[in-house]
Design an enzyme around this catalytic site. Sequence first.
Site, PDB file in Angstrom:
ATOM      1  N   GLU A   1      39.951 -14.413  18.201  1.00 19.66           N
ATOM      2  CA  GLU A   1      38.964 -13.630  17.454  1.00 19.66           C
ATOM      3  C   GLU A   1      37.756 -14.519  17.162  1.00 19.66           C
ATOM      4  O   GLU A   1      37.913 -15.621  16.648  1.00 19.66           O
ATOM      5  CB  GLU A   1      39.575 -13.108  16.152  1.00 19.66           C
ATOM      6  CG  GLU A   1      38.610 -12.446  15.193  1.00 19.66           C
ATOM      7  CD  GLU A   1      37.914 -11.239  15.799  1.00 19.66           C
ATOM      8  OE1 GLU A   1      36.675 -11.177  15.706  1.00 19.66           O
ATOM      9  OE2 GLU A   1      38.611 -10.363  16.362  1.00 19.66           O
TER      10      GLU A   1
ATOM     11  N   CYS B   1      33.113  16.244   1.447  1.00 20.45           N
ATOM     12  CA  CYS B   1      33.265  15.971   2.881  1.00 20.45           C
ATOM     13  C   CYS B   1      34.675  16.352   3.286  1.00 20.45           C
ATOM     14  O   CYS B   1      35.634  15.664   2.910  1.00 20.45           O
ATOM     15  CB  CYS B   1      32.988  14.502   3.180  1.00 20.45           C
ATOM     16  SG  CYS B   1      33.134  14.089   4.940  1.00 20.45           S
TER      17      CYS B   1
ATOM     18  N   CYS C   1      38.049   1.796  22.191  1.00 21.73           N
ATOM     19  CA  CYS C   1      37.302   2.779  21.401  1.00 21.73           C
ATOM     20  C   CYS C   1      36.175   3.408  22.215  1.00 21.73           C
ATOM     21  O   CYS C   1      35.291   4.059  21.653  1.00 21.73           O
ATOM     22  CB  CYS C   1      36.763   2.159  20.111  1.00 21.73           C
ATOM     23  SG  CYS C   1      35.694   0.728  20.356  1.00 21.73           S
TER      24      CYS C   1
END
Length: 328
Positions: free
Chosen positions: A213, A100, A286
């Site tokens: 969190e 890869c 993201c």
Amino acid sequence: ARLLGVREPSAHRVTPPCPLFSVCGGCSLQMADPEYQTELRLSILSDSLTRAHVPFEGHPSALTGDPLGYRSRFQFHRTRDGRVGLKEGKSDSIVPIGDCPVALRAIRDSLTSGELARISRKGNVDDRFHVFSDGERLWVEDIDNLCTVRILGEDISFDVRGFFQSNLGMLARAMEAVCKGLPEGTRLLDFYSGVGTFSVFAGSRYRETVLVEHNKEALAMAEKNLARHDGPVTLCAVSDERWPSHPASRLAYDCAIVDPPRQGIGKAALEWFAASKIPELRYVSCDPVTFARDAARLCASGFTLDDVTLLDFYPQTSHIETFGVFRR
């Protein structure tokens, strides 16, 4: 859209470095040269901001790294005959791989030698397993789950099965960007803190750091990662939707660092930030679409989006990470 043929190649078209390009689902932009890939990702980010009517007068900049040999984290699958592979594009079929080009050298070597296949057959319970690498070290799920990597002189530990950035070189550069010019003050809010990566680097600049969190295992790891740092640390095991009713939500904060999942900041938390008096918010995203959606709401509440940077964590793909600085 699916490519049927190329009548006239673009000046930016190149031969993909991986023979499995267009078969394996891991990369989508290997047919474009690295510089043009960055231009394409910047155009997606700019278009997302425009469509959401975000009042940003400048142009996003880009923080880039190595286009190949960068990826340290993989979720591999094992085929029925014991080989290691990745999912085929838009399919649940597994494509066996022997190399890869985007992987770190230790992962590539373990693939080409067959060592990773041998290790996974011995130790992994499921056909799907996580692998992480840092330098020459390799961690494989169910064999050695606890990873410890060194970023900018700091050791950070996390579970190989949990989320952690897959590009350590870019992570170091991103940490420098996020921490550059942080406003001085008393209290930092690290929202969606994960294992406390941002607090490790930014928390020392404040007298107190508050981490939010919902994943208790990640928060326990954050406590260990911050144990060697001075100053009080408050850990809030609470979801973003319940945060506005948490006692720590009523404290005064001088700066917030926000790093939500792909769906962006939860609605209740977003309204809390919009109503807050926090003078500066640093947002790492993201997903450019949810970033733009949240940016529009924050700007409508009185924040100004002063800077937008593309964090090029995933070359050869269309995946985009964004860093935005909001100030009141």
